[in-house]
Scaffold this motif. Sequence first.
Motif, short mmCIF file in Angstrom:
data_model
loop_
_atom_site.label_atom_id
_atom_site.label_comp_id
_atom_site.label_asym_id
_atom_site.label_seq_id
_atom_site.Cartn_x
_atom_site.Cartn_y
_atom_site.Cartn_z
N TYR A 1 -16.84 17.40 -44.95
CA TYR A 1 -16.89 18.03 -46.27
C TYR A 1 -18.26 17.90 -46.94
O TYR A 1 -18.47 18.48 -48.01
CB TYR A 1 -15.83 17.43 -47.19
CG TYR A 1 -14.44 17.95 -46.93
CD1 TYR A 1 -14.07 19.24 -47.28
CD2 TYR A 1 -13.48 17.14 -46.33
CE1 TYR A 1 -12.80 19.72 -47.04
CE2 TYR A 1 -12.19 17.60 -46.09
CZ TYR A 1 -11.87 18.89 -46.44
OH TYR A 1 -10.60 19.37 -46.19
N THR B 1 -12.78 14.58 -62.70
CA THR B 1 -12.26 15.79 -62.06
C THR B 1 -11.39 16.61 -62.99
O THR B 1 -11.09 17.77 -62.69
CB THR B 1 -11.43 15.42 -60.83
OG1 THR B 1 -10.33 14.59 -61.23
CG2 THR B 1 -12.27 14.68 -59.80
N ASN C 1 -7.71 26.19 -56.84
CA ASN C 1 -8.66 26.35 -57.93
C ASN C 1 -8.17 27.48 -58.84
O ASN C 1 -8.06 28.62 -58.41
CB ASN C 1 -10.04 26.69 -57.34
CG ASN C 1 -11.10 26.94 -58.39
OD1 ASN C 1 -10.81 27.05 -59.58
ND2 ASN C 1 -12.35 27.03 -57.96
N ASP D 1 -16.18 19.41 -63.40
CA ASP D 1 -16.08 20.19 -62.18
C ASP D 1 -17.32 21.03 -61.88
O ASP D 1 -17.60 21.32 -60.71
CB ASP D 1 -14.85 21.10 -62.23
CG ASP D 1 -13.55 20.31 -62.34
OD1 ASP D 1 -13.57 19.11 -61.99
OD2 ASP D 1 -12.54 20.89 -62.77
N TYR E 1 -8.01 22.10 -61.04
CA TYR E 1 -7.54 22.12 -59.66
C TYR E 1 -6.15 21.50 -59.62
O TYR E 1 -5.93 20.41 -60.15
CB TYR E 1 -8.50 21.35 -58.76
CG TYR E 1 -9.85 22.03 -58.67
CD1 TYR E 1 -10.18 22.82 -57.58
CD2 TYR E 1 -10.79 21.91 -59.70
CE1 TYR E 1 -11.40 23.46 -57.49
CE2 TYR E 1 -12.01 22.55 -59.63
CZ TYR E 1 -12.32 23.32 -58.53
OH TYR E 1 -13.53 23.97 -58.45
N ASP F 1 -11.69 28.29 -61.95
CA ASP F 1 -12.70 27.26 -62.17
C ASP F 1 -12.41 26.41 -63.41
O ASP F 1 -13.30 25.73 -63.94
CB ASP F 1 -14.11 27.86 -62.30
CG ASP F 1 -14.68 28.27 -60.95
OD1 ASP F 1 -14.07 27.93 -59.91
OD2 ASP F 1 -15.74 28.92 -60.92
N TYR G 1 -13.03 17.16 -52.71
CA TYR G 1 -13.85 18.33 -52.41
C TYR G 1 -13.31 19.47 -53.26
O TYR G 1 -12.13 19.85 -53.14
CB TYR G 1 -13.77 18.71 -50.92
CG TYR G 1 -14.36 20.07 -50.65
CD1 TYR G 1 -15.74 20.25 -50.61
CD2 TYR G 1 -13.54 21.19 -50.49
CE1 TYR G 1 -16.29 21.52 -50.39
CE2 TYR G 1 -14.08 22.45 -50.27
CZ TYR G 1 -15.45 22.61 -50.23
OH TYR G 1 -15.99 23.86 -50.03
N LEU G 2 -14.14 20.04 -54.12
CA LEU G 2 -13.73 21.11 -55.03
C LEU G 2 -14.42 22.41 -54.63
O LEU G 2 -15.65 22.49 -54.60
CB LEU G 2 -14.08 20.77 -56.48
CG LEU G 2 -13.48 19.46 -57.03
CD1 LEU G 2 -13.83 19.30 -58.51
CD2 LEU G 2 -11.98 19.41 -56.84
N SER G 3 -13.64 23.43 -54.34
CA SER G 3 -14.18 24.72 -53.96
C SER G 3 -14.66 25.49 -55.19
O SER G 3 -14.31 25.17 -56.32
CB SER G 3 -13.12 25.54 -53.22
OG SER G 3 -12.06 25.87 -54.11
N SER G 4 -15.45 26.54 -54.95
CA SER G 4 -16.01 27.35 -56.02
C SER G 4 -15.39 28.73 -56.05
O SER G 4 -14.85 29.22 -55.05
CB SER G 4 -17.52 27.49 -55.85
OG SER G 4 -18.15 26.22 -55.88
N ARG H 1 -18.26 20.44 -58.07
CA ARG H 1 -18.20 21.51 -57.05
C ARG H 1 -19.41 21.47 -56.13
O ARG H 1 -19.37 21.97 -55.01
CB ARG H 1 -18.08 22.88 -57.72
CG ARG H 1 -16.67 23.24 -58.15
CD ARG H 1 -16.55 24.69 -58.54
NE ARG H 1 -17.08 24.94 -59.87
CZ ARG H 1 -16.37 24.84 -60.99
NH1 ARG H 1 -15.10 24.47 -60.94
NH2 ARG H 1 -16.91 25.11 -62.17
N SER I 1 -9.88 23.53 -51.60
CA SER I 1 -10.09 22.30 -52.36
C SER I 1 -9.15 21.21 -51.84
O SER I 1 -8.02 21.48 -51.44
CB SER I 1 -9.83 22.54 -53.85
OG SER I 1 -10.73 23.50 -54.35
#
Length: 384
Positions: A233, A275, A67, A360, A73, A70, A213-216, A364, A222
């Motif tokens: 997830y 995405t 990431n 995103d 990705y 933000d 799966y997108l992390s913050s 997220r 991610s």
Amino acid sequence: MKWIGVLSLVALSECLVTIPLIKIKSMRENLRRKDLLKDYLEKHPYRLFYKFYKQSNSEATYEPMRNYLDLYYVGNISIGTPPQEFRVIFDTGSADLWVPSIYCSSKACTTHNVFDPRLSSTFRSTRQHIRLVYGSGAMSGFLGYDNVQIGSLVDVSQAFGLSQKESNKSFEYGTFDGILGLAYPNIAIQGTTPVFDNLWKQGLIPQNVFAFYLSSNNEEGSMVLFGGVDPSYYRGDLKWVPVTQRGFWQISMDSISMNRKIIACNGGCQAIVDTGTSLLIGPNDFISQILKIINAQPTSNGESVVDCSSVDTLPDIIFTISGVKYPVPASAYIQKDNLDICYSNFEGMAVDSDLWILGDVFLRLYFTVFDRANDRIGLAPVAK
């Protein structure tokens, strides 16, 4: 235009075909905070750290992503024999793969890895010229074929673009080399088969699906999964939404509301799940109304600032899709930077359109499955 997208022109020999694309937001945050970006990149190595991930519940191939502020990705792929490595955005808002080449004369190519076809024994060139024009930049070059590797998957003889020219600061300052599109093949360069379609046709994945799966907050973890879904997830059950138009991953949305009052999309509207777009994008009139509701004030660079204390007081904005409510809290639709300035994560369309783009900011919060076998999208709250 402030984010990559809205229009892509693909030149095939002497014929110019116009294909609409919705793509990632531009690098304006990077330019606004260039010193921060420089420090960030110095602290994070070029190569993504690959780890071994537990795959007991899935036969999917796991590809980690990093990431970047933000904004987008980025994951690693390799092209050629022996492999040459590139950082790409896995983008559901487009369908083509391209990377910089040694034949590129633009400044953007001097700051990124470039593909050298002379070093690959499996490369095959063509005389087909391509040109992709995005809202925040453009690339032009030619089409080639070579083996593309994603994790353990080797996609044989994959069509991809080799850039000869890249314009705009977005590509120059971007921490990605190229873009790998995951949309439907009918918006890809004419006569080519996109990467994901080839993974399926070549029997490399057990299911005709992929998931994100997108992390913050710049966290690691991610992941894009090819060929399966991992329930670890997400929480609860996946809720399925049919694709309304194959090309982009386009779906129907029922409404957008706050405090049980509809504030946009009254009576239904169309949305693209993308995405490659960092923000929540919508028609200008409705975005203006939302910005007014959250008391966002415009700035000279086109962004909107919000009183940071409002993050604790503003209610969720609810996106209702196929009868299911998907809340987006103020902590997601308002972003605080390192200077303690808060910005709205809503933005109006750069062109006249009734479409919404769930980028995103939304993704997220919700693990997302893109099911090509059944032309549907699955959504579930991410695991905490």
